[in-house]
Design a protein around this motif. Structure first.
Motif, PDB file in Angstrom:
ATOM      1  N   TRP A 111       0.837  -1.208   0.000  1.00 19.66           N
ATOM      2  CA  TRP A 111       0.000   0.000   0.000  1.00 19.66           C
ATOM      3  C   TRP A 111       0.874   1.261   0.000  1.00 19.66           C
ATOM      4  N   PHE A 112       1.895   1.282   0.853  1.00 23.68           N
ATOM      5  CA  PHE A 112       2.800   2.433   0.876  1.00 23.68           C
ATOM      6  C   PHE A 112       3.577   2.551  -0.434  1.00 23.68           C
ATOM      7  N   SER A 113       3.998   1.419  -0.991  1.00 25.25           N
ATOM      8  CA  SER A 113       4.736   1.439  -2.257  1.00 25.25           C
ATOM      9  C   SER A 113       3.892   2.056  -3.369  1.00 25.25           C
ATOM     10  N   GLN A 114       2.616   1.701  -3.421  1.00 27.19           N
ATOM     11  CA  GLN A 114       1.719   2.234  -4.450  1.00 27.19           C
ATOM     12  C   GLN A 114       1.567   3.748  -4.324  1.00 27.19           C
ATOM     13  N   HIS A 115       1.426   4.233  -3.092  1.00 23.18           N
ATOM     14  CA  HIS A 115       1.147   5.653  -2.907  1.00 23.18           C
ATOM     15  C   HIS A 115       2.401   6.526  -2.918  1.00 23.18           C
ATOM     16  N   LEU A 116       3.545   5.941  -2.623  1.00 26.51           N
ATOM     17  CA  LEU A 116       4.790   6.707  -2.702  1.00 26.51           C
ATOM     18  C   LEU A 116       5.423   6.607  -4.082  1.00 26.51           C
ATOM     19  N   GLY A 117       5.049   5.578  -4.822  1.00 26.04           N
ATOM     20  CA  GLY A 117       5.537   5.449  -6.199  1.00 26.04           C
ATOM     21  C   GLY A 117       6.851   4.711  -6.342  1.00 26.04           C
ATOM     22  N   PHE A 118       7.284   4.021  -5.309  1.00 25.16           N
ATOM     23  CA  PHE A 118       8.494   3.204  -5.395  1.00 25.16           C
ATOM     24  C   PHE A 118       8.408   2.102  -4.334  1.00 25.16           C
ATOM     25  N   GLU A 119       9.212   1.075  -4.511  1.00 22.88           N
ATOM     26  CA  GLU A 119       9.154  -0.071  -3.604  1.00 22.88           C
ATOM     27  C   GLU A 119       9.634   0.302  -2.207  1.00 22.88           C
ATOM     28  N   CYS A 120       8.831  -0.039  -1.215  1.00 16.76           N
ATOM     29  CA  CYS A 120       9.235   0.203   0.167  1.00 16.76           C
ATOM     30  C   CYS A 120       8.570  -0.811   1.085  1.00 16.76           C
ATOM     31  N   LYS A 121       9.047  -0.857   2.302  1.00 16.97           N
ATOM     32  CA  LYS A 121       8.496  -1.738   3.327  1.00 16.97           C
ATOM     33  C   LYS A 121       8.248  -0.924   4.592  1.00 16.97           C
ATOM     34  N   LEU A 122       7.185  -1.278   5.300  1.00 14.89           N
ATOM     35  CA  LEU A 122       6.973  -0.718   6.625  1.00 14.89           C
ATOM     36  C   LEU A 122       7.527  -1.707   7.638  1.00 14.89           C
ATOM     37  N   VAL A 123       8.475  -1.233   8.452  1.00 17.62           N
ATOM     38  CA  VAL A 123       9.104  -2.103   9.443  1.00 17.62           C
ATOM     39  C   VAL A 123       8.872  -1.558  10.841  1.00 17.62           C
TER      40      VAL A 123
END
Length: 264
Positions: A111-123
């Motif tokens: 969900w965060f990756s879609q809205h920020l526009g790049f691959e990410c992880k919530l840790v």
């Protein structure tokens, strides 16, 4: 006679660099307030993501209710459980510190990756001791959360008033992402605090906080401004560091609330 120094506002920032939450009371722990900066976004190379590079992060608004954290961005909403996490741990850097974290879940990261526009992880940082920060001033090591350096940032009301008197466009204390805002008598007197008690909790002042370009990011719209760093640098530049607010640590756990007096 009323107390001079009283807690006016308390803020927590569940996810590093996202918007904060104003609360009336909070549980102070060694790592910081409960649920404060226990979560962080990292990129595909496991590097932390902050508003310094991605100002849009200020437009993600968290709320905590019934054991869940919900995030609102524009007209989109996502939620996850406070206790939710995957099993495999990762080692990430928070500035010069190593920290052990775990990913919350794949759907939240997506969900965060879609809205920020790049691959990410919530840790998430799981427990006390998973990140240690050494104070170069005190030569002492503290267990901290995923905050930049120290668990708590305290700002006195007169410090903001003094700054706003010099600005054409007034700003709110939210620019500085404090944890505790107090009423004060004179500008920047909080720099010189030693130890003091709020509610059940004994705090210790470590050092004034050096500020970066992030304070120029207007949290209302995510736009980068020239102020307040430009003005602050004219009268708060000490050894090439622009100071505003002070970093503190708690010496025990306990609750504090808006309206509590500071006892010195």
């Amino acid at each position: 006679m009323s107390a001079v120094h009283v807690v006016k506002e308390i803020y927590i920032y569940p996810i590093k660099s996202l918007a904060g939450i104003s609360v009336q009371s909070a549980l102070a722990e060694e790592m910081g307030f409960e649920n404060d900066r226990r979560w962080m976004l990292i990129d595909a190379e496991n590097q932390m993501i902050t508003q310094r590079e991605h100002r849009i992060m200020s437009q993600f608004y968290p709320q905590i209710s019934d054991g869940k954290i919900s995030i609102t961005f524009k007209d989109q909403k996502h939620e996850f459980s406070i206790n939710e996490h995957l099993q495999n741990s990762l080692e990430v850097d928070v500035w010069e510190d190593k920290s052990e974290v775990v990913e919350v879940n794949h759907e939240t990261s997506k969900w965060f990756s879609q809205h920020l526009g790049f691959e990410c992880k919530l840790v998430k940082i799981m427990k006390n001791g998973d990140r240690k920060h050494e104070s170069s001033k005190l030569k002492e090591t503290f267990n901290v959360s995923l905050a930049d350096g120290y668990p708590y940032l305290l700002i006195g009301s007169k410090s903001l008033d003094f700054l706003n008197d010099k600005l054409d466009e007034k700003i709110t204390v939210k620019r500085f992402r404090p944890n505790i805002v107090i009423s004060s008598q004179s500008e920047h007197e909080e720099d010189d605090f030693n130890t003091f008690k709020i509610g059940e909790v004994q705090f210790k002042n470590i050092k004034p906080c050096g500020r970066c370009i992030m304070v120029n990011n207007d949290p209302e719209n995510g736009k980068l401004k020239k102020e307040p760093l430009k003005t602050l640098s004219k009268y708060r530049n000490v050894n090439n560091s622009v100071l505003f607010g002070t970093n503190i640590v708690s010496l025990n756990s306990g609750n504090i609330k808006v309206g509590d007096a500071l006892i010195f």
